[in-house]
Scaffold this motif. Structure first.
Motif, mmCIF file in Angstrom:
data_model
loop_
_atom_site.group_PDB
_atom_site.id
_atom_site.type_symbol
_atom_site.label_atom_id
_atom_site.label_comp_id
_atom_site.label_asym_id
_atom_site.label_seq_id
_atom_site.Cartn_x
_atom_site.Cartn_y
_atom_site.Cartn_z
ATOM 1 N N LEU A 64 -56.055 27.551 76.798
ATOM 2 C CA LEU A 64 -55.979 28.974 76.512
ATOM 3 C C LEU A 64 -57.350 29.590 76.251
ATOM 4 O O LEU A 64 -57.520 30.797 76.366
ATOM 5 C CB LEU A 64 -55.044 29.221 75.323
ATOM 6 N N ARG A 65 -58.337 28.759 75.946
ATOM 7 C CA ARG A 65 -59.682 29.284 75.669
ATOM 8 C C ARG A 65 -60.338 29.842 76.921
ATOM 9 O O ARG A 65 -61.303 30.588 76.825
ATOM 10 C CB ARG A 65 -60.564 28.202 75.044
ATOM 11 N N THR A 66 -59.825 29.499 78.104
ATOM 12 C CA THR A 66 -60.427 29.988 79.343
ATOM 13 C C THR A 66 -59.822 31.315 79.791
ATOM 14 O O THR A 66 -60.276 31.898 80.762
ATOM 15 C CB THR A 66 -60.254 28.959 80.476
ATOM 16 N N ARG A 67 -58.815 31.809 79.121
ATOM 17 C CA ARG A 67 -58.137 33.052 79.494
ATOM 18 C C ARG A 67 -58.848 34.247 78.873
ATOM 19 O O ARG A 67 -59.411 34.160 77.781
ATOM 20 C CB ARG A 67 -56.685 33.050 79.019
ATOM 21 N N ASP A 68 -58.767 35.379 79.568
ATOM 22 C CA ASP A 68 -59.271 36.637 78.998
ATOM 23 C C ASP A 68 -58.343 37.115 77.882
ATOM 24 O O ASP A 68 -58.789 37.640 76.870
ATOM 25 C CB ASP A 68 -59.340 37.734 80.067
ATOM 26 N N VAL A 69 -57.032 36.952 78.122
ATOM 27 C CA VAL A 69 -56.023 37.456 77.192
ATOM 28 C C VAL A 69 -54.935 36.407 77.034
ATOM 29 O O VAL A 69 -54.457 35.862 78.027
ATOM 30 C CB VAL A 69 -55.383 38.766 77.714
ATOM 31 N N VAL A 70 -54.546 36.134 75.797
ATOM 32 C CA VAL A 70 -53.390 35.290 75.517
ATOM 33 C C VAL A 70 -52.387 36.161 74.768
ATOM 34 O O VAL A 70 -52.702 36.715 73.718
ATOM 35 C CB VAL A 70 -53.766 34.049 74.675
ATOM 36 N N VAL A 71 -51.193 36.287 75.339
ATOM 37 C CA VAL A 71 -50.138 37.090 74.739
ATOM 38 C C VAL A 71 -49.143 36.131 74.098
ATOM 39 O O VAL A 71 -48.646 35.215 74.758
ATOM 40 C CB VAL A 71 -49.431 37.965 75.800
ATOM 41 N N ILE A 72 -48.862 36.344 72.828
ATOM 42 C CA ILE A 72 -47.904 35.506 72.109
ATOM 43 C C ILE A 72 -46.573 36.232 72.089
ATOM 44 O O ILE A 72 -46.436 37.282 71.474
ATOM 45 C CB ILE A 72 -48.392 35.208 70.678
ATOM 46 N N GLY A 73 -45.605 35.669 72.799
ATOM 47 C CA GLY A 73 -44.268 36.245 72.851
ATOM 48 C C GLY A 73 -44.000 36.925 74.170
ATOM 49 O O GLY A 73 -44.779 37.756 74.625
ATOM 50 N N ALA A 74 -42.883 36.553 74.795
ATOM 51 C CA ALA A 74 -42.505 37.122 76.080
ATOM 52 C C ALA A 74 -41.331 38.081 75.948
ATOM 53 O O ALA A 74 -40.446 38.148 76.789
ATOM 54 C CB ALA A 74 -42.179 36.012 77.078
ATOM 55 N N GLY A 75 -41.336 38.836 74.844
ATOM 56 C CA GLY A 75 -40.377 39.920 74.695
ATOM 57 C C GLY A 75 -40.893 41.136 75.454
ATOM 58 O O GLY A 75 -41.894 41.071 76.183
ATOM 59 N N LEU A 76 -40.233 42.266 75.264
ATOM 60 C CA LEU A 76 -40.607 43.479 75.992
ATOM 61 C C LEU A 76 -42.062 43.878 75.741
ATOM 62 O O LEU A 76 -42.800 44.180 76.683
ATOM 63 C CB LEU A 76 -39.661 44.624 75.614
ATOM 64 N N THR A 77 -42.498 43.839 74.500
ATOM 65 C CA THR A 77 -43.874 44.232 74.184
ATOM 66 C C THR A 77 -44.879 43.259 74.785
ATOM 67 O O THR A 77 -45.875 43.674 75.385
ATOM 68 C CB THR A 77 -44.065 44.321 72.652
ATOM 69 N N GLY A 78 -44.630 41.961 74.657
ATOM 70 C CA GLY A 78 -45.543 40.967 75.199
ATOM 71 C C GLY A 78 -45.633 41.038 76.713
ATOM 72 O O GLY A 78 -46.720 40.970 77.293
ATOM 73 N N LEU A 79 -44.483 41.166 77.383
ATOM 74 C CA LEU A 79 -44.477 41.245 78.841
ATOM 75 C C LEU A 79 -45.169 42.513 79.334
ATOM 76 O O LEU A 79 -45.911 42.486 80.324
ATOM 77 C CB LEU A 79 -43.038 41.191 79.373
ATOM 78 N N THR A 80 -44.961 43.631 78.635
ATOM 79 C CA THR A 80 -45.617 44.880 79.020
ATOM 80 C C THR A 80 -47.122 44.771 78.824
ATOM 81 O O THR A 80 -47.911 45.183 79.686
ATOM 82 C CB THR A 80 -45.051 46.054 78.195
#
Length: 141
Positions: free
Chosen positions: A6-22
């Motif tokens: 995950l350290r190589t990603r620009d963004v890590v989103v925690i949670g794949a609910g509506l807010t996370g997916l958006t």
């Protein structure tokens, strides 16, 4: 979860609910390298669509309001991968499952005061709403 650094990603989103997916969708749209981390075995968070026979019903925290410009923009951005399925006019009566049975969603002050869906504290706050000072947050309804 697969073994990703995950350290190589620009963004890590925690949670794949509506807010996370958006959030992930718009980050990807801006060219960011995004990873979504979700604990559950499915995406969507609390929102689920159920199909039973000829009936379709949703479960989750609440229904969507397409009149909000941001929600309408999201659906436009997701087109043609996501299709909006508005409720029929005959579906205006909304029901909430609580305490083992369905209750009509209040549609006015009278039904808001008699519904078992709200506590007495909620009902007193509803009665005091006309005298409550308007907030300063432009996103507040």
């Amino acid at each position: 979860m697969e073994n990703h650094d995950l350290r190589t990603r620009d963004v890590v989103v925690i949670g794949a609910g509506l807010t996370g997916l958006t959030t992930a969708f718009y980050a990807r749209k801006r060219g960011r390298d995004v990873e979504i981390v979700e604990q559950a075995d499915r995406i969507g968070g609390q929102i689920r669509t159920h199909r039973v026979g000829d009936f379709i019903f949703e479960s989750g925290p609440n229904t969507g309001v397409v009149s909000c410009p941001e929600v309408a923009e999201l659906f436009n951005d997701l087109c043609p991968h996501c299709e909006l399925e508005p409720a029929r006019a005959s579906s205006k009566r909304r029901l909430i499952w609580k305490d083992g049975r369905f209750h009509p969603l209040p549609s006015g002050i009278g039904s808001a005061l008699t519904t078992p869906l709200f506590t007495w504290n909620d009902k007193l706050r509803i009665l005091g709403e006309p005298w409550r000072r308007k907030g300063t947050d432009s996103d507040e309804s």
